[in-house]
Design an enzyme around this catalytic site. Structure first.
Site, PDB file in Angstrom:
ATOM      1  N   THR A  77      -0.413   5.229  11.338  1.00 26.23           N
ATOM      2  CA  THR A  77       0.257   5.823  12.498  1.00 26.23           C
ATOM      3  C   THR A  77      -0.778   6.077  13.591  1.00 26.23           C
ATOM      4  O   THR A  77      -1.982   6.125  13.335  1.00 26.23           O
ATOM      5  CB  THR A  77       0.911   7.182  12.156  1.00 26.23           C
ATOM      6  OG1 THR A  77      -0.136   8.111  11.823  1.00 26.23           O
ATOM      7  CG2 THR A  77       1.882   7.071  10.998  1.00 26.23           C
ATOM      8  N   MET A 133       0.841  -1.201   0.000  1.00 23.02           N
ATOM      9  CA  MET A 133       0.000   0.000   0.000  1.00 23.02           C
ATOM     10  C   MET A 133       0.875   1.248   0.000  1.00 23.02           C
ATOM     11  O   MET A 133       0.731   2.117  -0.834  1.00 23.02           O
ATOM     12  CB  MET A 133      -0.889   0.022   1.244  1.00 23.02           C
ATOM     13  CG  MET A 133      -2.008  -0.999   1.228  1.00 23.02           C
ATOM     14  SD  MET A 133      -3.376  -0.421   2.253  1.00 23.02           S
ATOM     15  CE  MET A 133      -2.998  -1.170   3.796  1.00 23.02           C
ATOM     16  N   GLY A 155      19.739  -0.683  33.345  1.00 20.99           N
ATOM     17  CA  GLY A 155      20.905   0.201  33.414  1.00 20.99           C
ATOM     18  C   GLY A 155      21.754   0.078  32.162  1.00 20.99           C
ATOM     19  O   GLY A 155      21.251  -0.279  31.090  1.00 20.99           O
ATOM     20  N   ALA A 180       2.768   8.523  -0.446  1.00 21.07           N
ATOM     21  CA  ALA A 180       1.446   8.162   0.057  1.00 21.07           C
ATOM     22  C   ALA A 180       1.622   7.230   1.246  1.00 21.07           C
ATOM     23  O   ALA A 180       1.754   6.025   1.107  1.00 21.07           O
ATOM     24  CB  ALA A 180       0.613   7.484  -1.033  1.00 21.07           C
ATOM     25  N   GLU A 187      -6.605  -5.856  10.975  1.00 24.95           N
ATOM     26  CA  GLU A 187      -5.180  -5.538  10.889  1.00 24.95           C
ATOM     27  C   GLU A 187      -4.725  -4.779  12.133  1.00 24.95           C
ATOM     28  O   GLU A 187      -3.688  -5.064  12.721  1.00 24.95           O
ATOM     29  CB  GLU A 187      -4.932  -4.693   9.629  1.00 24.95           C
ATOM     30  CG  GLU A 187      -3.480  -4.274   9.482  1.00 24.95           C
ATOM     31  CD  GLU A 187      -3.164  -3.607   8.145  1.00 24.95           C
ATOM     32  OE1 GLU A 187      -4.007  -3.682   7.226  1.00 24.95           O
ATOM     33  OE2 GLU A 187      -2.082  -3.024   8.034  1.00 24.95           O
ATOM     34  N   ARG A 188      -5.528  -3.831  12.560  1.00 28.09           N
ATOM     35  CA  ARG A 188      -5.145  -3.025  13.722  1.00 28.09           C
ATOM     36  C   ARG A 188      -5.318  -3.777  15.029  1.00 28.09           C
ATOM     37  O   ARG A 188      -4.549  -3.579  15.971  1.00 28.09           O
ATOM     38  CB  ARG A 188      -5.920  -1.711  13.694  1.00 28.09           C
ATOM     39  CG  ARG A 188      -5.275  -0.793  12.695  1.00 28.09           C
ATOM     40  CD  ARG A 188      -6.137   0.184  12.022  1.00 28.09           C
ATOM     41  NE  ARG A 188      -5.389   0.796  10.919  1.00 28.09           N
ATOM     42  CZ  ARG A 188      -5.895   1.684  10.086  1.00 28.09           C
ATOM     43  NH1 ARG A 188      -7.144   2.069  10.205  1.00 28.09           N
ATOM     44  NH2 ARG A 188      -5.145   2.184   9.119  1.00 28.09           N
TER      45      ARG A 188
END
Lengths: 380, 384
Positions: free
Chosen positions: A366, A125, A340, A130, A243-244
């Protein structure tokens, strides 16, 4: 009360899968991370064991399994300390486009290979111009006789080098409405005009072959289009819920795994003469992070159940993707700090886990896009 | 007239130094070379040499020891400018003289003449071996037995910057077993003295500064190699760490500023949904937050450096310096990476290594929570 009711069979499946991964995957991940790709043979082995596209019907060679098997697979993979073997991407994100929208002929041709591991899939995609804005896609598909001619460029494509079959999003330049111009096509890897360009170097997910793909006059038969002409955008929207949700499952699983390991580390390692887990500062930090993980798990499990019931939960799933991926990064970061300076050493699993966690708030839309979707569907 | 009142402006000279450092970094820090050094975990030797030739290393050394005699504020300005251009190269150059302050503040005339000018001229590197397994600074497990001829050193140090590369190594050693604070600081010529340094392996950040595990098996050093006072090393180290925290803070401010520069540049040219993304609240307000954070951290670092140079070192401010700046660097580069989207996660986006380096800075020398604990001791007046 358990939100998800796992059956005995699920538990057995989890155990078998875990044994398989411990034997066939975990011992090799350092090597794969170095190589920047996983070998094809592991995809075959996954297929042979029936661990790919488990939800597909028996008639194509699938196990007709429920979504919980996908959840289990994603959770167990999170424990293998790498992200390269992107089986959930293949089984639960890419192949569903074929099984949901492909013609019977396409399904017969490709699904058995997707199940056996002979066909590795990728979803193309994103383009350089894009990313979040799918409607601005520049890759074009122009009908020419019985074919569609594809031209353009895709980028950041997971499984980009290994893939044998691509679900490709492209735009019909003659259609003015950008939302009706998108279509999805199946493109075989050896189609002339399709070039897998360079494998991209990344902060994490080093064993995952993310690539740039180029198309120049790449001819694909018209029948390789999924669904009705002009339906691409709608198909993408329909499948994005799962998908999400998959991203949220992976995020919570990663956070749980990082947390477990860090708690063990803090009990074993000492600082200033006492175990790290004995300082109030560290105890509170661990408790705070574990609280976040458990909140994420509770929210997620509820959504898994609702998703399986076929509910439209696009708002909640957008929220879950945004929140759990950021939570996983907060946990990875807090856990790294508990280690650490030793946490900065790559020999320590936390270093890779931290590098890997960072991408989740970016991929599959996003988190800014997630908030935008939620806002829209909340009527804001 | 010297200004001693509150005034936040840099002097003309300081601005010139800052500008020179920025120009040097722009001209010499090739972005692709930076990615390669990072990937190979290699110290950028050729750039370091040039930086030394132009006087950017050891700018706080007095003239008689090879420097121009500026203060640590000027040094911090250079560190900031370098890290702003490239987090990795910047930190590597800033740490090329790590530990020289121990000689500058506590060394005798001979040590200063010999070592400081050598370092400033770029003839070799120096390092300080302090940390050990378990992080305890008092007592240390590395010991120096004192006899007539000098010292015999036994023990092992971890996270020694440039351990395999350094000509000089400053080692902090326990000198009495019944007093945890009885320590001495000893100067070694690392290679000549057969000090064994082994890489600690690949790291998630700060990769241009190799970190090594260094073992001392019966290493002899003459008495005159002691830096400062016998048994007082612990207190000397505390003081020097304070100075180093300011420079580490400058690294953090530079990394954060570099992240902000890149995010701003990208947001102004990236178009999505028909407009440049800098027009979206989610992006522009994030940029405003980043700007605020960078400026706040910078104020703390400059104050710490300025008061130090005025002879009124502010211990609390130094403690805050590294903690605040590395936290800021992390936050700002996290957002900078996010603003870059998918490209941000790719090496070629030139932002993910800033993010990794920011986190590595937080873990470097002493994790951030240690400064917090010390600050708590300071303000409550209670030790635990």
């Amino acid at each position: 009360m358990e939100i998800i009711k796992y059956t005995e069979e699920h538990k057995k499946f989890r155990e078998a899968l875990r044994n398989f991964l411990e034997k066939e995957v975990t011992p090799h991940v350092d090597e794969w991370e170095e190589a920047g790709i996983v070998p094809r043979s592991i995809w075959k082995k996954m297929g042979e064991q029936g661990f790919l596209c488990m939800n597909l019907p028996n008639e194509y060679g699938g196990a007709d399994a429920d979504f919980l098997c996908s959840v289990i697979l994603t959770e167990e993979l999170a424990k293998t300390h790498h992200t390269g073997l992107a089986a959930p991407l293949h089984s639960d994100i890419v192949v569903p486009y074929i099984s949901s929208f492909g013609s019977e002929e396409l399904k017969k041709r490709y699904l058995p290979g997707c199940i056996s591991g002979d066909i590795v899939t990728a979803l193309a995609m994103t383009e350089p111009n894009a990313g979040s804005d799918l409607a601005s896609m520049g890759t074009t598909a122009v009908e020419e006789g019985n074919n569609v001619v594809i031209n353009g460029q895709k980028t950041f494509i997971s499984n980009g080098i290994l893939c044998d079959l691509l679900v490709l999003a492209a735009r019909d330049p003659s259609e003015e409405n950008p939302y009706q111009a998108l279509d999805l096509y199946l493109v075989e890897a050896d189609t002339p005009g399709f070039e897998k360009a360079k494998r991209l170097s990344k902060m994490g997910w080093r064993s995952q072959d993310t690539a740039e793909l180029y198309f120049s006059d790449c001819k694909v038969p018209k029948e390789n289009r999924l669904g009705m002409k002009g339906g691409g955008f709608l198909m993408l929207m329909q499948n994005l819920q799962q998908e999400r949700l998959m991203c949220a499952i992976a995020a919570v699983a990663a956070a749980e795994c990082i947390m477990d390991r860090t708690i063990t580390y803090c009990k074993e390692e000492t600082e200033f003469g006492k175990p790290l887990s004995k300082s109030q500062e560290n105890q509170f930090k661990i408790v705070e992070m574990t609280t976040e993980v458990k909140l994420g798990r509770t929210f997620l499990d509820k959504l898994i159940v609702e998703h399986m019931e076929g509910k439209n939960i696009v708002v909640e799933v957008s929220m879950a993707k945004y929140w759990t991926t950021e939570m996983a990064m907060r946990v990875a970061d807090g856990c790294l700090a508990l280690h650490g300076g030793y946490g900065s050493l790559e020999e320590n699993p936390i270093a890779r886990a931290w590098r890997d966690a960072r991408v989740m708030s970016i991929f599959a839309g996003t988190n800014e896009i997630m908030k935008g979707i939620a806002a829209k569907f909340m009527g804001l | 007239m010297e200004i001693n009142q509150m005034d936040f402006s840099l002097t003309t000279e300081q601005r010139d130094i800052q500008k020179a450092a920025e120009e040097f970094a722009k001209g010499e820090f090739d972005p692709d070379a930076a990615l390669e050094y990072d990937e190979k975990q290699e110290f950028p030797s050729s750039i370091w040499k040039k930086a030394c030739e132009l006087g950017f290393v050891g700018i706080h050394f007095p003239e008689e020891y090879g420097g121009p005699g500026f203060g640590i504020l000027e040094n911090a300005l250079i560190t900031e400018a370098f890290c702003r251009q490239d987090s990795g190269i910047g930190m590597a150059l800033a740490l090329s003289d790590c530990g020289s302050e121990m000689i500058l503040r506590h060394g005798d005339e001979n040590q200063k003449r010999e070592v400081l000018s050598y370092i400033a001229q770029g003839e070799g590197l120096i390092t300080m071996a302090v940390l050990e397994e378990g992080y305890s600074l008092a007592p240390l497990s590395t010991t120096a037995k004192i006899n007539k001829e000098g010292y015999i050193i036994e023990g092992e140090k971890t996270f020694v910057t440039l351990g395999r590369l350094a000509t000089y190594m400053i080692v902090v050693c326990q000198t009495k077993s019944d007093d945890p604070h009885a320590q001495s600081v000893i100067l070694l010529e690392a290679k000549a003295d057969n000090v064994e340094a082994v890489s600690m392996g690949k790291r998630m950040g700060m990769r241009m500064v190799p970190m090594d595990r260094v073992s001392f098996n019966h290493i002899r050093a003459p008495k005159e190699n002691k830096i400062g006072l016998e048994h007082k090393g612990y207190w000397q180290l505390r003081e020097i760490l304070n100075e180093l925290r300011i420079d580490a803070g400058a690294m953090g401010v530079g990394i954060a500023q570099g992240g902000l520069d890149r995010a701003l540049g990208y947001a102004k040219k990236r178009e999505q949904f028909g407009k440049t993304i800098v027009n979206f609240d989610a992006i522009r307000n994030k940029l405003a937050d980043m700007y605020m954070d960078v400026e706040l951290a910078r104020l703390v670092i400059y104050k710490a450096a300025w008061t130090f140079d005025k002879g009124r070192p502010d211990y609390r401010c130094s403690l805050m310096a590294k903690s605040v700046a590395s936290r800021t660097a992390y936050k700002v580069t996290y957002d900078a990476l996010q603003i870059h989207g998918g490209l941000g996660y790719m090496t070629e986006g030139h932002i993910e290594h800033f993010f990794r380096d920011a986190k590595a800075l937080d873990l470097f020398l002493e994790p951030g929570n240690i400064q917090r604990r010390q600050l708590a001791e300071e303000i409550t007046g209670k030790r635990i």
